[in-house]
Every structure is written in structure tokens, then in C-alpha cells.
Design a protein around this motif. Sequence first.
Motif, short mmCIF file in Angstrom:
data_model
loop_
_atom_site.label_atom_id
_atom_site.label_comp_id
_atom_site.label_asym_id
_atom_site.label_seq_id
_atom_site.Cartn_x
_atom_site.Cartn_y
_atom_site.Cartn_z
N CYS A 52 -40.68 -40.85 11.44
CA CYS A 52 -39.64 -40.11 12.14
C CYS A 52 -38.53 -40.98 12.70
O CYS A 52 -37.36 -40.62 12.64
N ASP A 53 -38.90 -42.11 13.31
CA ASP A 53 -37.88 -42.86 14.04
C ASP A 53 -37.67 -44.29 13.53
O ASP A 53 -36.85 -45.00 14.07
N ASN A 71 -30.56 -35.01 18.04
CA ASN A 71 -29.43 -34.69 17.17
C ASN A 71 -29.65 -35.16 15.74
O ASN A 71 -28.70 -35.32 14.98
N GLY A 72 -30.88 -35.39 15.36
CA GLY A 72 -31.18 -35.81 13.99
C GLY A 72 -31.24 -34.62 13.04
O GLY A 72 -30.91 -33.50 13.39
N ASP A 73 -31.70 -34.88 11.82
CA ASP A 73 -31.82 -33.85 10.79
C ASP A 73 -33.15 -33.12 10.95
O ASP A 73 -34.18 -33.76 11.18
N TYR A 74 -33.13 -31.80 10.79
CA TYR A 74 -34.40 -31.08 10.72
C TYR A 74 -35.02 -31.37 9.37
O TYR A 74 -34.39 -31.22 8.33
N ILE A 83 -35.22 -35.00 13.69
CA ILE A 83 -35.26 -34.69 15.10
C ILE A 83 -36.60 -35.20 15.59
O ILE A 83 -37.64 -34.92 14.98
N GLU A 84 -36.60 -35.93 16.67
CA GLU A 84 -37.84 -36.57 17.09
C GLU A 84 -37.86 -36.67 18.60
O GLU A 84 -36.84 -36.91 19.23
N TRP A 85 -39.02 -36.46 19.19
CA TRP A 85 -39.19 -36.58 20.63
C TRP A 85 -40.50 -37.30 20.91
O TRP A 85 -41.55 -36.92 20.41
N GLU A 86 -40.42 -38.34 21.71
CA GLU A 86 -41.62 -39.09 22.09
C GLU A 86 -41.88 -38.87 23.57
O GLU A 86 -41.01 -39.08 24.40
N SER A 87 -43.07 -38.42 23.88
CA SER A 87 -43.47 -38.31 25.28
C SER A 87 -44.55 -39.35 25.54
O SER A 87 -44.91 -40.12 24.65
N ASN A 88 -45.10 -39.36 26.72
CA ASN A 88 -46.14 -40.35 27.04
C ASN A 88 -47.42 -40.13 26.27
O ASN A 88 -48.23 -41.02 26.14
#
Length: 107
Positions: A52-53, A71-74, A83-88
Motif C-alpha cells: 500500500c505505501d 488522497n491516493g488511488d482506490y 488510499i492507506e491509513w495506518e493506526s497503532n
Amino acid sequence: MRALKNKQLSTHDEDNDGWSSYNCAERHHGGWWYGDQSIKTDSNCGTTEFYCDWWPSGSNSCGSCTPTNLNGDYNGVTRGTDIEWESNVEFDCDVAFVEMKIKPVLI
């Protein structure tokens, strides 16, 4: 969101990521508050965990500018553009819908 604190917004035509080797907005296919540039050199770069990243940057290395990118590509077909999100506790990629809301500051 802590990783984004004090970062300037970068776009394809306004490169404010602080990395002279890459334009992170071009690499990640979207404007964002980039700045956590990393090169990872090991055999794990080709695994799906880094899809993803991280983008390929040589034979056994990958590059990344951010742990999050709304704001990435689906379903991006190019590594490092989703689109990517990293949480803890987890990494989420291939997010189908994102909505950012801004709350006005009362003075």
C-alpha cells in the motif's frame, strides 16, 4: 495524524516533502502532508504487507513518504498509490471511501 504534524501540503506541482530524490505526491498519486521519507532495504519489500505505501526502489529496496495517504488511488494498480491509513494497531489499504471533515475554529 501525529506523523503529519508540521508538514507542508505537497502536490505534483508543489513539492514540499523535503525529499530531493522523489516527489512524494507524484509517487503516491495524490497531494498530502508528506515528509516521513524512508528507504527499506531487505527482502520483505516485495511482500503484500508493504504494497500500500511502499514502492520499489531498486532490487531489494522500497521507498515510502508517509504512513497514511487518504488522497491516493482506490485499488491502486501501482505499488504505493492506494488510499492507506495506518493506526497503532493495524494497516488498512484499499479503502473504498474517505471523507475528511474540517471543524471551524471559534475565536
